[in-house]
Write an enzyme that holds these catalytic residues in place. Structure first.
Site, short mmCIF file in Angstrom:
data_model
loop_
_atom_site.label_atom_id
_atom_site.label_comp_id
_atom_site.label_asym_id
_atom_site.label_seq_id
_atom_site.Cartn_x
_atom_site.Cartn_y
_atom_site.Cartn_z
N SER A 7 0.78 -1.24 -0.17
CA SER A 7 -0.13 -0.07 0.09
C SER A 7 0.87 1.43 -0.11
CB SER A 7 -0.85 0.18 1.31
OG SER A 7 -1.29 1.32 1.63
N HIS A 32 -1.56 -1.82 -3.85
CA HIS A 32 -2.69 -1.65 -3.16
C HIS A 32 -2.99 0.07 -3.10
CE1 HIS A 32 -6.16 -2.74 -0.06
NE2 HIS A 32 -5.41 -1.60 0.64
N ASP A 34 -5.37 3.04 -1.53
CA ASP A 34 -6.29 3.34 -0.41
C ASP A 34 -6.96 4.62 -0.52
OD1 ASP A 34 -5.95 1.30 1.53
OD2 ASP A 34 -3.92 1.76 1.58
N MET A 36 -9.50 7.26 0.17
CA MET A 36 -10.39 7.84 1.43
C MET A 36 -11.25 9.17 1.26
SD MET A 36 -7.88 6.73 4.40
CE MET A 36 -6.87 5.32 4.19
N HIS A 65 -8.90 0.01 -3.07
CA HIS A 65 -9.46 -0.13 -1.89
C HIS A 65 -10.33 1.25 -1.73
CE1 HIS A 65 -9.38 -0.90 2.76
NE2 HIS A 65 -10.57 -1.10 2.34
N MET A 67 -12.53 3.33 0.35
CA MET A 67 -13.25 3.68 1.60
C MET A 67 -13.96 5.01 1.49
SD MET A 67 -9.60 2.65 3.87
CE MET A 67 -8.78 2.54 2.61
N MET A 138 -10.45 -6.37 6.96
CA MET A 138 -9.73 -5.34 7.63
C MET A 138 -9.10 -5.67 9.18
SD MET A 138 -9.40 -2.90 5.68
CE MET A 138 -8.64 -1.71 6.42
N ASP A 176 -5.59 -6.57 5.59
CA ASP A 176 -5.14 -5.09 5.38
C ASP A 176 -4.84 -4.50 6.82
OD1 ASP A 176 -4.54 -2.59 4.53
OD2 ASP A 176 -6.25 -2.39 3.41
N GLY A 178 -1.60 -3.29 9.47
CA GLY A 178 -0.65 -3.62 10.74
C GLY A 178 -0.05 -5.36 10.43
N GLY A 198 1.84 -2.10 4.25
CA GLY A 198 2.05 -0.41 4.26
C GLY A 198 3.44 -0.02 4.79
#
Ligand code: DX5
Ligand code: ZN
Length: 219
Positions: A7, A32, A34, A36, A65, A67, A138, A176, A178, A198
């Protein structure tokens, strides 16, 4: 073998091109992205122009992805920008015809996927698994990179994997948030096919080596 999808959320946006070139040269399988909107999640990241720019300089599949609150409005846009997978959040589509949205993604030429927040019971998405190529569980609350992995994820992945096996579904499982050297092998053993990684990649010294190390742990 599990796939690695870096990511770019925690990469240096002043040098986004270099980050994409680094991923091109690495063992990573997908990229990936993200997206948002500041409504579905408290953070605002980037949108269509960044997906389009990434597409120009990579052959790796773009895993987008979303969000965002109204993902159905942007299917065509993200497909045109270069998304190979379009992932919508189940929670953003609760009052909508999710199956129709997933079919529309497929019709656009992208692979449909659904994402699930950590506090949504896994069973709620079982009925949609046949319509998607991937389910994203998640492992942090969406919105920010660099958060602590939620341990309950292992059991949630196992539950989903059991359902998929019992129903002879080949739907991929993605995790996805941590993900690191500490948990990636265990996640693979629970049934995760695609690992989003990430901050571990972009905060470290040598991103290419980190990707290779992570890849070797799931090979
Ligand atoms: C969080 C994003 C993730 C994030 C992962 O909302 O969906 O993709 O960038 O970053 P790390 O690996 O740092 O948790
Ligand atoms: Zn993500």
């Amino acid at each position: 073998m599990s796939l690695i999808a870096p990511s770019i959320l925690n990469s240096d946006f002043l040098h986004l091109g270099s980050s994409i070139h680094m991923i091109n040269e690495s063992d990573a399988d997908w990229i990936h992205l993200d997206v948002m909107d500041g409504s579905f999640v408290p953070n605002i990241s980037f949108g269509l122009p960044i997906v389009e720019a990434a597409k120009e300089i990579t052959e790796k599949p773009l895993d987008v992805h979303l969000m965002i609150v109204n993902p159905e409005k942007y299917i065509e846009g993200f497909r045109k920008a270069g998304a190979d997978l379009i992932n919508v959040h189940y929670e953003a589509c609760k009052d909508k015809d999710l199956i129709a949205i997933l079919k529309e993604i497929r019709k656009s030429g992208a692979r449909p996927a659904i994402a699930l927040n950590p506090d949504t019971p896994v069973q709620e998405i079982f009925e949609f698994c046949a319509y998607v190529d991937m389910v994203l569980i998640m492992s942090v609350f969406p919105g920010f990179g660099g958060q602590k992995f939620i341990e309950a994820t292992y059991d949630r992945v196992k539950e989903l994997k059991k359902f998929l096996n019992e129903n002879q579904l080949e739907t991929l499982i993605q995790v996805d948030g941590g993900v690191s050297h500490h948990n990636i092998a265990k996640l693979k053993s629970c049934g995760v096919d695609v690992m989003v990684v990430g901050s571990v990649i972009f905060n470290g010294e040598n991103s290419i080596d980190t990707i290779s190390e992570l890849k070797s742990l799931v090979n």
